[in-house]
Design an enzyme around this catalytic site. Structure first.
Site, PDB file in Angstrom:
ATOM      1  N   ASP A  92      -3.760   4.401   5.758  1.00 17.94           N
ATOM      2  CA  ASP A  92      -4.342   5.037   6.951  1.00 17.94           C
ATOM      3  C   ASP A  92      -3.240   5.147   7.986  1.00 17.94           C
ATOM      4  OD1 ASP A  92      -6.189   5.961   8.926  1.00 17.94           O
ATOM      5  OD2 ASP A  92      -7.778   4.803   7.963  1.00 17.94           O
ATOM      6  N   ILE A  93      -3.604   5.540   9.205  1.00 21.16           N
ATOM      7  CA  ILE A  93      -2.586   5.545  10.256  1.00 21.16           C
ATOM      8  C   ILE A  93      -2.190   4.095  10.525  1.00 21.16           C
ATOM      9  CG2 ILE A  93      -3.379   7.689  11.321  1.00 21.16           C
ATOM     10  CD1 ILE A  93      -4.661   5.939  13.542  1.00 21.16           C
TER      11      ILE A  93
ATOM     12  N   LYS B 257      -7.846 -11.345  -9.350  1.00 20.83           N
ATOM     13  CA  LYS B 257      -7.731 -10.133  -8.533  1.00 20.83           C
ATOM     14  C   LYS B 257      -9.119  -9.557  -8.289  1.00 20.83           C
ATOM     15  CE  LYS B 257      -6.350  -5.818  -9.997  1.00 20.83           C
ATOM     16  NZ  LYS B 257      -7.139  -4.768  -9.354  1.00 20.83           N
TER      17      LYS B 257
ATOM     18  N   LYS C 252      -5.514  -1.656  -1.584  1.00 21.47           N
ATOM     19  CA  LYS C 252      -4.751  -0.390  -1.530  1.00 21.47           C
ATOM     20  C   LYS C 252      -5.000   0.367  -0.225  1.00 21.47           C
ATOM     21  CE  LYS C 252      -4.339   0.330  -6.509  1.00 21.47           C
ATOM     22  NZ  LYS C 252      -5.368  -0.534  -7.096  1.00 21.47           N
TER      23      LYS C 252
ATOM     24  N   ARG D  70      -1.147  -5.085 -22.221  1.00 22.00           N
ATOM     25  CA  ARG D  70      -2.077  -5.217 -23.340  1.00 22.00           C
ATOM     26  C   ARG D  70      -1.495  -6.134 -24.413  1.00 22.00           C
ATOM     27  NH1 ARG D  70      -5.161  -3.999 -20.343  1.00 22.00           N
ATOM     28  NH2 ARG D  70      -6.709  -2.342 -20.291  1.00 22.00           N
TER      29      ARG D  70
ATOM     30  N   GLY E  56      -7.315  -7.249 -17.153  1.00 19.91           N
ATOM     31  CA  GLY E  56      -8.757  -7.237 -16.927  1.00 19.91           C
ATOM     32  C   GLY E  56      -9.545  -7.215 -18.210  1.00 19.91           C
TER      33      GLY E  56
ATOM     34  N   ALA F 282      -1.905   2.143  13.104  1.00 19.58           N
ATOM     35  CA  ALA F 282      -2.717   1.274  13.968  1.00 19.58           C
ATOM     36  C   ALA F 282      -3.933   0.733  13.208  1.00 19.58           C
ATOM     37  CB  ALA F 282      -3.167   2.047  15.203  1.00 19.58           C
ATOM     38  N   THR F 283      -4.520   1.576  12.364  1.00 20.61           N
ATOM     39  CA  THR F 283      -5.723   1.151  11.621  1.00 20.61           C
ATOM     40  C   THR F 283      -5.356   0.166  10.511  1.00 20.61           C
ATOM     41  OG1 THR F 283      -6.739   3.261  12.116  1.00 20.61           O
ATOM     42  CG2 THR F 283      -7.708   2.021  10.316  1.00 20.61           C
TER      43      THR F 283
ATOM     44  N   ASP G 213      -7.049  -6.509  -3.971  1.00 19.38           N
ATOM     45  CA  ASP G 213      -6.456  -5.205  -4.290  1.00 19.38           C
ATOM     46  C   ASP G 213      -7.161  -4.124  -3.478  1.00 19.38           C
ATOM     47  OD1 ASP G 213      -4.918  -3.303  -5.463  1.00 19.38           O
ATOM     48  OD2 ASP G 213      -5.930  -3.361  -7.406  1.00 19.38           O
TER      49      ASP G 213
END
Ligand code: C5P
Length: 231
Positions: A66-67, A34, A63, A179, A208, A69-70, A61
């Site tokens: 936005d609107i 990742k 995330k 964990r 991680g 279209a973006t 990753d």
């Protein structure tokens, strides 16, 4: 690449050189990585492409939020690389736009329900409707699935709740916040062990620091993979 791809290692280091060193140290024990926003400005996309070419699976990753279209344009751009997983926030308009932007690419769109670092007080500050967190996670997961998400990112403690949803049939659940027994929690709060996360319904676990921050990352990864063998 034969390694058990249920284990995804989060390369949360600042740049591609440090990331490459971890990949080298892990060798053939890990097949899925990742790469997130933290490394993006340090060459993360270049490393993702390099690893993809070598046959590794890649989870970006990002995330996105936005609107529509973006989001659609951003996802269309990144989908050209055919990475395996891409995250967006689980708001239905964002998920719908991401699915449209993904087009024919094989990239799976994964929706974030509510960040595991947030508690009810944070949600109040963000003016998010009342109700307990797990009910909201469940509702957001259902909405994201209806909007076309291929999977959900969830705490391993929420995995069973999501797995039980009729909308989750055939969908992916990926859980960070895992964990191994005896390891430090760092800033993770709602954790389970790797085996518990899979038993709760996770298809993949993201780990991680317990791996890349350990003295012997390869040994740490092998210990986790051994634990998964019996699940
Ligand atoms: O080091 P650790 O195992 O805690 O890393 C977990 C990874 O999963 C990090 O990259 C973190 O940003 C990510 N993540 C998370 N909780 C979420 C979503 C992503 O810990 N809800």
């Amino acid at each position: 690449m034969n390694a058990d791809d249920r284990l995804i290692v989060a390369l949360d280091v600042p740049n591609l050189l440090d990331g490459g060193k971890i990949v080298d140290a892990l060798g053939d024990t890990v097949s899925f990585y990742k790469i997130g926003l933290g490394m993006l400005t340090g060459g993360g996309l270049a490393l993702a492409n390099e690893l993809k070419e070598k046959g590794f699976k890649i989870f970006l990753d990002m995330k996105f939020f936005d609107i529509g279209a973006t989001v659609e344009k951003a996802v269309a751009g990144i989908s050209q690389y055919n990475f395996d997983f891409l995250t967006v926030h689980g708001d239905p308009h964002v998920v719908r736009a991401a699915v449209a932007g993904r087009g024919n690419s094989c990239t799976k769109i994964l929706a974030v329900t509510i960040l595991t670092s947030l508690d009810r007080e944070d949600l109040d500050d963000a003016l998010i409707k009342s109700g307990n967190l797990s009910d909201l996670v469940k509702e957001r997961a259902q909405n994201a699935f209806k909007a076309g998400a291929d999977g959900i990112i969830a705490s391993p403690q929420e995995a069973a709740l999501i797995r039980a949803l009729p909308e989750a049939v055939g969908k992916l659940i990926i859980t960070p916040g895992v964990r191994p027994l005896g390891s430090v929690l760092d800033d993770q709060k709602r954790v389970t062990t790797p085996a518990e996360a899979i038993k709760n319904g996770a298809d993949h676990i993201v780990i991680g620091r317990p791996i890349w921050d350990s003295k012997n990352p390869r040994k740490a990864a092998l210990k986790i993979l051994n634990e998964l063998k019996v699940v």
